[in-house]
Structures are given as C-alpha cells and as structure tokens.
Motif scaffolding. Sequence first.
Motif, PDB file in Angstrom:
ATOM      1  N   VAL A  30      86.872  -1.664  70.499  1.00  0.00           N
ATOM      2  CA  VAL A  30      87.175  -0.533  71.377  1.00  0.00           C
ATOM      3  C   VAL A  30      85.955   0.241  71.855  1.00  0.00           C
ATOM      4  N   MET A  31      84.758  -0.224  71.528  1.00  0.00           N
ATOM      5  CA  MET A  31      83.577   0.569  71.894  1.00  0.00           C
ATOM      6  C   MET A  31      83.538   0.863  73.384  1.00  0.00           C
ATOM      7  N   ASN A  32      83.790  -0.158  74.188  1.00  0.00           N
ATOM      8  CA  ASN A  32      83.719   0.035  75.626  1.00  0.00           C
ATOM      9  C   ASN A  32      84.842   0.947  76.110  1.00  0.00           C
ATOM     10  N   SER A  33      86.053   0.694  75.659  1.00  0.00           N
ATOM     11  CA  SER A  33      87.185   1.460  76.197  1.00  0.00           C
ATOM     12  C   SER A  33      87.165   2.908  75.727  1.00  0.00           C
ATOM     13  N   THR A  34      86.708   3.167  74.499  1.00  0.00           N
ATOM     14  CA  THR A  34      86.661   4.563  74.056  1.00  0.00           C
ATOM     15  C   THR A  34      85.507   5.308  74.731  1.00  0.00           C
ATOM     16  N   ALA A  35      84.388   4.620  74.956  1.00  0.00           N
ATOM     17  CA  ALA A  35      83.289   5.268  75.681  1.00  0.00           C
ATOM     18  C   ALA A  35      83.758   5.633  77.082  1.00  0.00           C
ATOM     19  N   ASN A  36      84.496   4.733  77.720  1.00  0.00           N
ATOM     20  CA  ASN A  36      84.993   5.031  79.064  1.00  0.00           C
ATOM     21  C   ASN A  36      85.991   6.182  79.068  1.00  0.00           C
ATOM     22  N   ALA A  37      86.829   6.265  78.052  1.00  0.00           N
ATOM     23  CA  ALA A  37      87.789   7.374  77.992  1.00  0.00           C
ATOM     24  C   ALA A  37      87.056   8.702  77.800  1.00  0.00           C
ATOM     25  N   LEU A  38      86.054   8.719  76.927  1.00  0.00           N
ATOM     26  CA  LEU A  38      85.288   9.952  76.721  1.00  0.00           C
ATOM     27  C   LEU A  38      84.588  10.376  78.014  1.00  0.00           C
ATOM     28  N   LEU A  39      84.004   9.422  78.720  1.00  0.00           N
ATOM     29  CA  LEU A  39      83.346   9.736  79.990  1.00  0.00           C
ATOM     30  C   LEU A  39      84.352  10.222  81.029  1.00  0.00           C
ATOM     31  N   ALA A  40      85.513   9.577  81.092  1.00  0.00           N
ATOM     32  CA  ALA A  40      86.516   9.971  82.086  1.00  0.00           C
ATOM     33  C   ALA A  40      86.992  11.399  81.824  1.00  0.00           C
ATOM     34  N   LEU A  41      87.077  11.766  80.547  1.00  0.00           N
ATOM     35  CA  LEU A  41      87.511  13.120  80.195  1.00  0.00           C
ATOM     36  C   LEU A  41      86.419  14.142  80.491  1.00  0.00           C
ATOM     37  N   GLY A  42      85.160  13.702  80.437  1.00  0.00           N
ATOM     38  CA  GLY A  42      84.064  14.623  80.720  1.00  0.00           C
ATOM     39  C   GLY A  42      83.065  14.764  79.575  1.00  0.00           C
ATOM     40  N   ALA A  43      83.306  14.066  78.465  1.00  0.00           N
ATOM     41  CA  ALA A  43      82.387  14.128  77.326  1.00  0.00           C
ATOM     42  C   ALA A  43      81.266  13.113  77.504  1.00  0.00           C
TER      43      ALA A  43
END
Lengths: 266, 266, 266
Positions: A30-43
């Motif tokens: 999940v490294m890629n998908s969680t990094a993308n979710a954090l970026l999409a949220l603004g973190a």
Amino acid sequence: MNVTTNDLWSAIRAIREKAPVVHNITNYVVMNSTANALLALGASPVMAHAEEEVEEMVGIASALVINIGTLSPTWVRAMFRAAEAARAKKIPIVLDPVGAGATSYRTKTARELIRAVPPEIIRGNASEIMAILDAGARTKGVDSAASSDSAVAIGRELHTECGAAICISGETDYVIGKTGVVKVRNGHIMMTRVTGLGCTATALCGAFAAVNPDPAAAAAEAMAVMGIAGEIGAARSEGPGSLQLHFLDALYRLSADDIDRYLKIE
Amino acid sequence: MNVTTNDLWSAIRAIREKAPVVHNITNYVVMNSTANALLALGASPVMAHAEEEVEEMVGIASALVINIGTLSPTWVRAMFRAAEAARAKKIPIVLDPVGAGATSYRTKTARELIRAVPPEIIRGNASEIMAILDAGARTKGVDSAASSDSAVAIGRELHTECGAAICISGETDYVIGKTGVVKVRNGHIMMTRVTGLGCTATALCGAFAAVNPDPAAAAAEAMAVMGIAGEIGAARSEGPGSLQLHFLDALYRLSADDIDRYLKIE
Amino acid sequence: MNVTTNDLWSAIRAIREKAPVVHNITNYVVMNSTANALLALGASPVMAHAEEEVEEMVGIASALVINIGTLSPTWVRAMFRAAEAARAKKIPIVLDPVGAGATSYRTKTARELIRAVPPEIIRGNASEIMAILDAGARTKGVDSAASSDSAVAIGRELHTECGAAICISGETDYVIGKTGVVKVRNGHIMMTRVTGLGCTATALCGAFAAVNPDPAAAAAEAMAVMGIAGEIGAARSEGPGSLQLHFLDALYRLSADDIDRYLKIE
C-alpha cells in the motif's frame, strides 16, 4: 465526543494549509496508494524504514504511522526506534495491526508495540482488534472474519488497557475514546474490493492526528473522510479499478458542502 | 544547448523502436508507477536489487537508474555494485537523491554515490540538489522547501564539481549541462499531488539517456515529455487519481503534433 | 483437456462464493496490482514474506503463489519454507519464474524451487520457460525475446520432467498438462504495456487452482479470464493507464455472458 461538519471541515482545511509531514513505516502493498491518499488530502507523506534514519525522519514529521502489513525483523526494529523517537518528540503514533490473529508473529509484534510504545490511535478491522486481546480470535488473512459491532466490547477493554483511541472499521466504523464511542456510518461495500483502503484509513488517521490533539476525534474524522470519499467515488465507478481513482479525486476535491451532505456520524 | 520539437520526437521514436532496457534500483513507493511510465513511453523496465544479480542485470541494460527513496544498507551496497558495472560497461547512470537533506543517511549516501560512481544525470528537487553541496539546506521530507530557481547557482556548482548534468525540477525545470542551462516550462500543479512523479521523471531520464549520448539533452527531453504528458493528462482529470491514468495514456499516445503544440523550452 | 464456458463460469462463481485466501510471496512492483486483481475476481489475497510467519500464513491459505520478480536471499529462503508448508498441507503452488534467463541468480532459484518443492503450475513467458531447461535461452530483462509458440516443445519437456502444468503466455497462451495442450487466444496487445499483468495472471492461477483440482484447467481458466478482462478493458481504454482500471472493473463485473461472447479456447 461528537464530530460536527464544522469540526471536520476545519480539520481538513488545517491539513491543506499546513501539509503536515506524515512519516509512514508501512507495508509494500500500500505504500503507493497511501502516499497518494495523503497527498490528495493535502498532507505530505514520507516513507522511510531504515534503522539508520527513522529517528531523524521522525524529527521532521508531525505524525508517525506504523503498519505491520508486510513485517520482517529489520522493519520491526525500525518501528520500535521510530516510535520511541515519536514519543520523545510527543507527536502522535498511529498503529495498524494488519493481520494480527493471522500469524502469531503479527499478533506478538502488535502487542509488543502497544506495550512498549503506546500509540495514540489503533485502527484495525474487528478480527485484528479482537486478536490483540484475545488469543482465540478468528481471522481470515488480512480480511476480517467478524463484523465491527462484535468487537466493540473488546475494543473498550483495549482502550482501557492501553489508553489509545481504538478504531474498528467495518460496515459501521466505531471509534472508542475517553468520552465514549462514536459511530461513523459512511462508506461503500465496493471499498472492500480495493486493496489497502484500511491501511489508507490508518494513514489518514495520522494526517488528522497531526492537526487535532484529540486522538479519538482525529480517528473519527479520518473514518468519515474515508467513507465520504468512498461514497462519492463509488457512485461514479463501475468497479474497484475506477473506484481507486475516483476515491482519490474525491479526497482532493472534498468540500464543506460534500461533508454537510454525506456525513453520517453519531 | 537546445532541444527542438524534432530532437524530442526523434528521441521518442528511438525509444519506441529500440525499447531500451532500463534497470531501476528504486524505492518501494514508485516501483509500479515508474515501470508503467517506462512501458507507456516505449522502454523496457527491469527492477532488480539483489547484490547477487545487479551486475548481471546491468549487463543487459542500456541505462541504470538509482533512486534512494527507501534506502537501506543492503540496497545501498547493491546500488554501488550496479553503478560500478554500469560505468565499466559505459552505460549512463541517472541518480535521484530522494530526500537528501531530510536525513543525514540520505545526504551521505547521495554524496558517496556521486563521488565513487559519478552519474551522467542527477535529478532532484531544489532542496535535494542544494543538500548535496550544502549541509545547511532546508527540506520538508521528500517535498522541496525551496523553488527550483533558488537552486540554479548551486546546481551549476554541483555540475562543475561532478560533471553530471544537473536537473532541478519545479514549476520551471532547469537542466544544467556543459553548454549552459535549459529551462523547461511544461507541467501542471496537480502533478505535485501524485506521489512519485519526480521519480518517474528520473526513470524517463534513464530512457532518454539510453538513446541520446548527451546527458543534458536527454534530461531536458525527459522533463519536457513529463510536463507535456502532465498537461495533457491534467486537462482531462478531476483530481490526482484520474491524473495518474491520463498521464500514462498521454505518454503512450504522445505525437509529434502534441510536442509541437505544447513544448515550452528555452 | 477442454475448458468450456460453463467450466469457467463455475470456477469464477466458486471463487466469488468461497473467497479463497491466496498467499503471495511476490515482487515489490506488482504487490498492489495483483492484490487488487485477486480482490476484483473475488479471492482474498494475503502478502507475507517473513520466515517468521510464512508457514503459519500458508496454514490459512488455499493456494500459494511464488513470484521471483524482485528476489533476494531472505525472500528466497521464505519461498522455500512456504512451499514446503504448502506441499505438506497439499495446497497448490504456482510459480512465476520472472526474469529466469536474465540473470543466473533467477534461473538458479527457479530451477531449485522446481526441483525441491515441485509446483502444480509454472507460468512464464517464452524466454522464462525456455531458460528453465536451456541455459542458452535469450531474454530481454523481464520481457520475452521469443514468441510463445517457440517455447511449446520445451514446455512439454519441462512438464514431463517436473509434472507441473506449464503455462506459456504470449499472443497465444499455451497450457501444457497431462492431457495435452490448450491454447487460449484471448488478450490484447495493449496489455504488454501495463507492468505486471503476467504476474497478475500467475496470481489468478492461484485463485483458480484454489477451487479447481486440475492444475492445467485452472491455469487455462486464469489465462482466459485475464484475456477476456483485458479485451473488455482495452476496448474502453485510450492507453495503458486507463487499461489498468478498466481491466480491474471488467474482472469484477465478469458475467457468464461476457465469457460466452469472448472465450477463445481450443
């Protein structure tokens, strides 16, 4: 405890403004998908697992997320070192005990982390939460063999024992904190067919904990945002493939209006 | 140095015809997405990191890409061995010093790689490029704390010191080579919300360096293609989730006409 | 051997009903995408690679998938331990010899796994299958340098030698089993531009082998489903980026009608 539309919107705006660095020691899947979710949220996500650098990386982070989804001894040692640094720096630790109950190595690692470096938030499915206290809990790999409702009693016990806010995800998400239990009823069944959305929820707990000093409220906010983005995404998706991208787009575009329309929390 | 529409189109056609093998020793977060970008462009990616095989894998490759985004001692050893094999075989090495400046382990590893096995291209954001020469540079995890413009002077110094083409990505991308500085003004702000697009740029530098003997021109071509595919993709996207796929589709479909219409290089 | 629309539809329904746990020890590049494909099909993927837990994880699995795409010594040791546990428990083992022929470490590891813990299914491209028996086979990294047709003779030899169903993927997929050779002519050329779809095929072999005691039939079913979902997905895609998601959506939505319309098997 209660989380209003205003609370949630303020927290999202704080994440978008501050872009807190969330340090993840997480699994390969999940490294890629969680990094993308954090970026999409603004973190601002960072992944680092080497014992040579985790303490220093914690030094620039506002939250630490530990996920044991593909653990091994060197990674576990790094998790302990990072968690100790996080406690010394007083930034929140979020633990995802992926697969606790599936193997004794995972159950043992989760328990030892909780004992040695108590996290502010523990997020898991019912099987995982139950396995932490109950050696006899059933599990099915990394998917839950039980509904979230059935784990609330044991979640309360775990909260009493270790002090962490306990977040049990499922059709209804439960967050157990000092002031009681919050239920979040957002989400969509198709989300169970996308790998790692549980891990994503845990990563978002880290982002919310970075801007909200109340761990239980932060966890509830993360679960609400997950569920709302999942509902918005699923409505536009023909399957779990398109859900992946519509979920990220929804996280990125989330508005006060969306929250007002979708939030189901009590 | 100058890169024309014709130069860029010739390079893309060469990649599509030869499908050069690009050997990546890269971080866990971006392995999938960079492999997909290389395939969409027309190259043939291979990932291998075991000391037992990296030298042999370099033997079938036309370029080596080293990315320290999730480094650890065994991986660093493999990076050195692969880079030595690449130098012996005289294939281009591209280095991405992800997170240099964020931890001393990363800064030290990047510096040692540059000294021991000088790469043909170094691509990073402003913070990373500055950290390689300047111990006091500020960074924010793996995201830059400075604009690319502010790193040009230090990029020139780094070029003089190590001979590599220095590529500083940002709102404007700068490529510093023997014959001066090229600016690429393509790209879209939404790209900063997709994890690993910097790493993808580095991987594409490898593909272009495999068909273009001038490292600075290869880096400028890679940045232009990244930016153009990003603009085309972003125009069709509602957020960073859909951008991921439209970016890959744009890379795959990129035509001479697209380049002619979008290229902003000087 | 023959696989009818009815056979394939029954197998898919069995996977959707039983949600068999498929334990994957696979490469970093494809962990996320293969987990998503297994979930979209209806199986329950689990990834675990630590020697400390692989045997126990096999204990809750219905199939074991071993993929050497990014191997290293500790992972190889875990592969052997997991495979021994799988044999003891009599669950099917599927092996993907990614990059056999590209480096001697990969060729050697694939051969040793086949000898020591014979798998029920071996799936690879032509170069990989040939490299297992023939030290002189040519390869191009992880992509094949030969057509699947050219590997059938050596595939038969390998089947005779080790007893596994041999699946050679390419424009036509060949499955060689006890009762002869099956050809699957589904698929789309754009699939070669998405990383790891070969690895996904291997993972789906695991899911079908979990519900079908005939390894060759299970492999043929997996290849047919891959190809059909790929055709449906490609028809809706403008490039390999969108193919990724439409492929998963098609896997998730696959109906008896789709199979009836698309299946090309002989």
